[in-house]
Enzyme design. Sequence first.
Site, PDB file in Angstrom:
ATOM      1  N   ASP A  91       0.859  -1.178   0.000  1.00 43.14           N
ATOM      2  CA  ASP A  91       0.000   0.000   0.000  1.00 43.14           C
ATOM      3  C   ASP A  91       0.903   1.239   0.000  1.00 43.14           C
ATOM      4  OD1 ASP A  91      -1.700  -2.132   0.602  1.00 43.14           O
ATOM      5  OD2 ASP A  91      -2.877  -0.988   2.046  1.00 43.14           O
ATOM      6  N   LYS A 152      -6.935   3.415  -2.513  1.00 39.91           N
ATOM      7  CA  LYS A 152      -7.246   3.330  -1.078  1.00 39.91           C
ATOM      8  C   LYS A 152      -7.451   4.731  -0.534  1.00 39.91           C
ATOM      9  CE  LYS A 152      -4.885   1.946   3.248  1.00 39.91           C
ATOM     10  NZ  LYS A 152      -3.709   1.236   3.796  1.00 39.91           N
ATOM     11  N   LYS A 182     -10.244   0.308  -1.584  1.00 43.55           N
ATOM     12  CA  LYS A 182     -10.014   0.016  -0.163  1.00 43.55           C
ATOM     13  C   LYS A 182     -10.361   1.230   0.680  1.00 43.55           C
ATOM     14  CE  LYS A 182      -6.539  -1.369   3.271  1.00 43.55           C
ATOM     15  NZ  LYS A 182      -5.164  -1.886   3.500  1.00 43.55           N
TER      16      LYS A 182
END
EC number: 4.1.2.4
Length: 227
Positions: A91, A152, A182
């Site tokens: 991430d 995300k 996300k």
Amino acid sequence: MEITRNALARMVDHTLLKTDATHAQISALIGEARELGTWSVCVSPSMLPITDDLGEVRVATVCGFPSGNHTAEVKAFEAAESSRLGADEVDMVINIGLLKEGRADLVESEIRTVREATTGLLKVIIESAALTDDEIVAACRASEAAGADFVKTSTGFHPAGGASVHAVEVMARTVGDRLGIKASGGIRDYATANAMVEAGATRLGLSGTAAVLAGAEGDDTVDDGDY
């Protein structure tokens, strides 16, 4: 329609990214993830490689975290090293300042640099609470063009806040039929988690996973506290 407890668990990156986290706490996190049935654990790169028995739990880590103000080359090295040490997913945090300056081309370039260094799945943290809707759209488009797998919402560390239903909706409208979405940051109960899923989230970053799952209809899991 409310998502079931087990289906929700399979969407969760069970997360511990506190700066003072210990290896013992990460071992406990992994045990919890296995018991709860989460998709993965998300830990800091310094906790890699994981030597505990993961079972079916995958390993996610972060890159350029939490500010995103690292050079693309540093982010790429960090991602490559994490991949080498066993991370299944990375991430990364974008350079939000570049996006604010209207330089989505440079944001796309840095994401591509990290993408090329990462052997597993790449999620791009755009820090949506700090962005306008147009900037969220630009960040999502740059992520897609650079080959990311997910966008995300948040690190959970930015003063502007974490995930919102509105931001997830904007992200889902922009790339939701092609990339994963996300939601992460400030999701502390089942109702909020379910709302994020209804808005288009396909993955959730949670630290208090047990408490969230305990709120699912018909579930009697006992909350053992904040994770």
